[in-house]
Design a protein around this motif. Structure first.
Motif, short mmCIF file in Angstrom:
data_model
loop_
_atom_site.label_atom_id
_atom_site.label_comp_id
_atom_site.label_asym_id
_atom_site.label_seq_id
_atom_site.Cartn_x
_atom_site.Cartn_y
_atom_site.Cartn_z
N UNK A 449 0.85 -1.20 0.00
CA UNK A 449 0.00 0.00 0.00
C UNK A 449 0.88 1.24 0.00
N UNK A 450 0.40 2.28 -0.67
CA UNK A 450 1.13 3.54 -0.75
C UNK A 450 0.14 4.64 -0.37
N UNK A 451 0.43 5.32 0.74
CA UNK A 451 -0.49 6.37 1.18
C UNK A 451 0.04 7.76 0.86
N UNK A 452 1.11 7.79 0.07
CA UNK A 452 1.75 9.07 -0.24
C UNK A 452 1.31 9.63 -1.59
N UNK A 453 0.18 9.18 -2.08
CA UNK A 453 -0.28 9.63 -3.40
C UNK A 453 -1.57 10.43 -3.25
N UNK A 454 -1.80 11.31 -4.21
CA UNK A 454 -3.06 12.07 -4.25
C UNK A 454 -3.67 11.93 -5.63
N UNK A 455 -4.99 12.12 -5.69
CA UNK A 455 -5.68 12.00 -6.97
C UNK A 455 -6.11 13.36 -7.48
N UNK A 456 -5.98 13.55 -8.78
CA UNK A 456 -6.47 14.76 -9.45
C UNK A 456 -7.44 14.29 -10.52
N UNK A 457 -8.63 14.88 -10.58
CA UNK A 457 -9.56 14.53 -11.65
C UNK A 457 -9.99 15.81 -12.37
N UNK A 458 -9.89 15.77 -13.69
CA UNK A 458 -10.31 16.92 -14.49
C UNK A 458 -11.48 16.44 -15.33
#
Ligand code: ADP
Ligand code: ASP
Ligand code: MG
Length: 597
Positions: A449-458
């Motif tokens: 698991x990787x909790x250091x990511x963020x999501x961007x949605x356009x």
């Protein structure tokens, strides 16, 4: 004595002269001191002819009888090959799949190998014979003849090499080796000296017909040394090995599936369990799916799209209709006439700008991208079939793959290698392989698991060539290493792109994107700083739809919602909410029998 396995494909045994030439290679190897096992395919277009014959009788031949019929093609070849060896003064014995003891499961026309007994082959080799084995076929536990799927002789060859602990497995075919793309489509394609198992697995699974993708699963699982060579000359061919050639550029090759279809389930209630139902039904029917895309739900409803090979569409629709009913989908849409084009290469793990480059060259050629999905080592786009060959050629050239020494393309910022040390480790894999109940059983070596990511949605982007390029060029120029990318099938002329970036780069990414989005009136940017990315690592994860089934069932049973999915043969990545990440990790490690860290 050291064993060598030599496999000859259809064109390489098409007539008496070619059979004699193939037999001579086997005899030469024997006289050099090897124990030789030869695996042969049906001659020339024999398999296609047999399929046409069957279809002249019935539109729906029963799979059991198809296997009975198709296996005769290889049976003819082994007998002829044995005779040719006899003529050259050596002993040889031909064997069918059943006579060797290639035990498979019962899925006719797509059977998987369970086990292979080596006793008879060992005895024959010891007695001085060259063993000539029929490729592509086996037998189930009730002695029904089965076949492994089109192109399956490569899989027979690597499987035999694995159980016989062969020094080398040579795949003789009608090209010089593995090329940067299909040389029949792009004449400027170049031969690759060495390619890694992972890249070849991905290339084959994404359409490079030179190798059956399951043969590469065997090669990787059992560390078989593979060499793809021309049957018509002494060319050295291409080595398929654990590591890629350092000389390969960021992208190693371009693969494509000309006939791909898109299925969209419209208006699904947004709740856990959609992916689970989908994968359960498709897995039962053994239909591999790709480019699975789920849009961010609006007003409580979601759309889910995925692609299948177009010839599998009727079989897929049969099971999907039922699933859609159970899930209360408002509608199902099918789009045919599409092609999937993919770039594959380890380099993209550490270079930004690969996606931007791909989208740039496609936009320049005026080719619109309908869907995008990625994995660590590939980017796939779905386009209209009319543009397939041109897209392959354009992308191939765009990454400099037609050049003798392939410099890194201009857009290519070297980032730090955050993936280093994340490989599954060959000792771990060897240990898991030794515990598998069947040779082709699913292999999941790790869940992390990787909790250091963020999501961007356009969302609400115009569905035009050049939009994806603008988005990813902006991000790449800011030096941000994008991880997952998904572009949905556009609805009402509007497309949505989602991507993940390291959390530390989120604010910068938002700034970079805002500037671009000013150009597209009505487009919206939303972000989720707190996502969790689960990675399931293994071998053959996309083709063995069962892995998806187990992952999504586990998440659904525990009411964990899936936001984004990326698949490849070696990794399944899933975005969920960060708050559920630890729990999901525990559940999935338990599901696949992995120790809790
Ligand atoms: P065989 O009968 O020997 O198994 P195949 O027809 O299955 O041969 O595979 C060889 C063919 O694969 C080549 O003729 C070529 O057109 C096609 N091909 C597709 N992609 C590639 C690639 N990347 N490199 C080489 N050949 C490829
Ligand atoms: N003869 C089979 C086919 O044409 C298997 C093979 O050639 O590998 O698909
Ligand atoms: Mg083949």
């Amino acid at each position: 004595m050291a064993v060598i396995v030599q496999k000859f494909g259809g064109t390489s045994v098409a007539n008496a002269e070619k059979i004699r030439a193939a037999a001579q290679r086997a005899v030469d190897a024997k006289r050099r001191g090897f124990d030789v096992v030869v695996v042969v395919s049906a001659r020339g277009h024999k398999t296609d002819e047999l399929i046409d014959l069957a279809h002249g009788i019935t539109k729906n031949p029963r799979p059991r009888e198809m296997d009975m019929l198709l296996s005769t093609g290889e049976q003819e070849s082994v007998a002829l090959m044995a005779m040719a060896v006899h003529e050259l003064g050596e002993d040889a014995i031909s064997l069918t799949g059943a006579q060797i003891g290639v035990l498979t499961d019962t899925t006719h026309t797509k059977a998987r190998i369970v086990s292979i007994s080596t006793q008879r082959m060992q005895e024959l080799l010891k007695a001085g014979n060259i063993v000539i084995a029929a490729g592509f076929q086996g037998v189930d536990s009730s002695m029904n003849i089965t076949t492994l799927g089109r192109g399956g002789s490569d899989t027979t060859a690597t499987a035999l090499a694995a159980v016989l602990n062969a020094e080398l497995c040579e795949i003789y075919t009608d090209v010089e080796g593995v090329f940067t793309t299909d040389p029949r489509v792009v004449p400027s394609a170049r031969k690759v000296e060495r390619i890694s198992y992972d890249e070849m697995l991905e290339m084959a699974s994404l359409g490079a017909g030179v190798m059956h993708s399951r043969s590469i699963e065997f090669a990787k699982k059992y560390q078989v040394q593979l060499r793809v060579r021309p049957a018509y000359s002494d060319g050295p061919g291409t080595l398929i090995a654990p590591e890629s050639d350092a000389a390969n550029s960021v992208v190693t090759g371009v693969a494509f599936v000309r006939n791909e279809a898109l299925v969209t389930l419209v208006g699904l209630p947004d709740q856990p369990g959609v992916m689970s139902s989908l994968f359960t039904s498709l897995s039962a029917a053994r239909i591999p799916v790709d480019m699975v895309v789920q849009n961010v739900a609006r007003e409580g409803f979601a759309n889910v799209s995925f692609t299948v090979a177009e010839d599998e569409l009727p079989a897929a629709m049969k099971v999907i209709n039922e699933t859609a009913r159970q899930l209360n989908a408002q509608n199902i849409e099918q789009t045919t006439g599409l092609s999937k084009v993919s770039v594959v290469g380890h380099g993209m793990q550490t270079h930004t700008g690969v996606a931007a480059r791909m989208f740039h060259v496609l936009a320049e050629a005026g080719i619109n991208i309908r869907v995008v999905t990625t994995s660590e080592i590939k980017i796939s786009v779905l386009i209209d079939r009319d543009h397939c060959s041109r897209a392959v050629e354009t992308v191939h050239k765009g990454f400099g793959l037609d050049q003798p020494t392939r410099p890194l393309p201009d857009v290519g910022y070297v980032a730090t290698d955050r993936h280093a040390g994340q490989g599954s480790g060959s000792e771990v894999v060897a240990d898991i392989v030794s515990r598998l109940d069947g040779m082709e059983s699913i292999l999941v070596s790790d869940v992390s698991a990787d909790k250091e990511q963020s999501r961007v949605t356009i969302s609400a982007l115009p569905d035009d060539p050049g939009v994806a390029e603008a988005v990813f060029t902006a991000i790449a120029e800011g030096g941000v290493l994008v991880d997952m990318i998904i572009q949905n099938a556009a609805r009402d002329g509007r497309a949505t792109i989602s991507l993940t970036v390291p959390s530390g780069d989120l604010d910068r990414s938002i700034l970079l994107l805002r500037e671009v989005l000013e150009r597209y009136t009505g487009s919206q940017l939303t972000t989720d700083r707190h996502i969790g990315k689960l990675s399931i690592a293994g071998i053959g994860l996309r083709s063995h739809t069962d892995v998806g089934r187990r992952v999504f069932r586990t998440l659904a049973e525990n009411r964990i919602n899936v936001q984004m999915i990326n698949t490849s043969e070696i990794k399944l990545s899933i975005v969920i909410s960060e708050s559920e990440c630890d729990r999901a990790l525990k559940l999935l490690r338990a599901e696949f029998g992995l120790a809790q860290g």
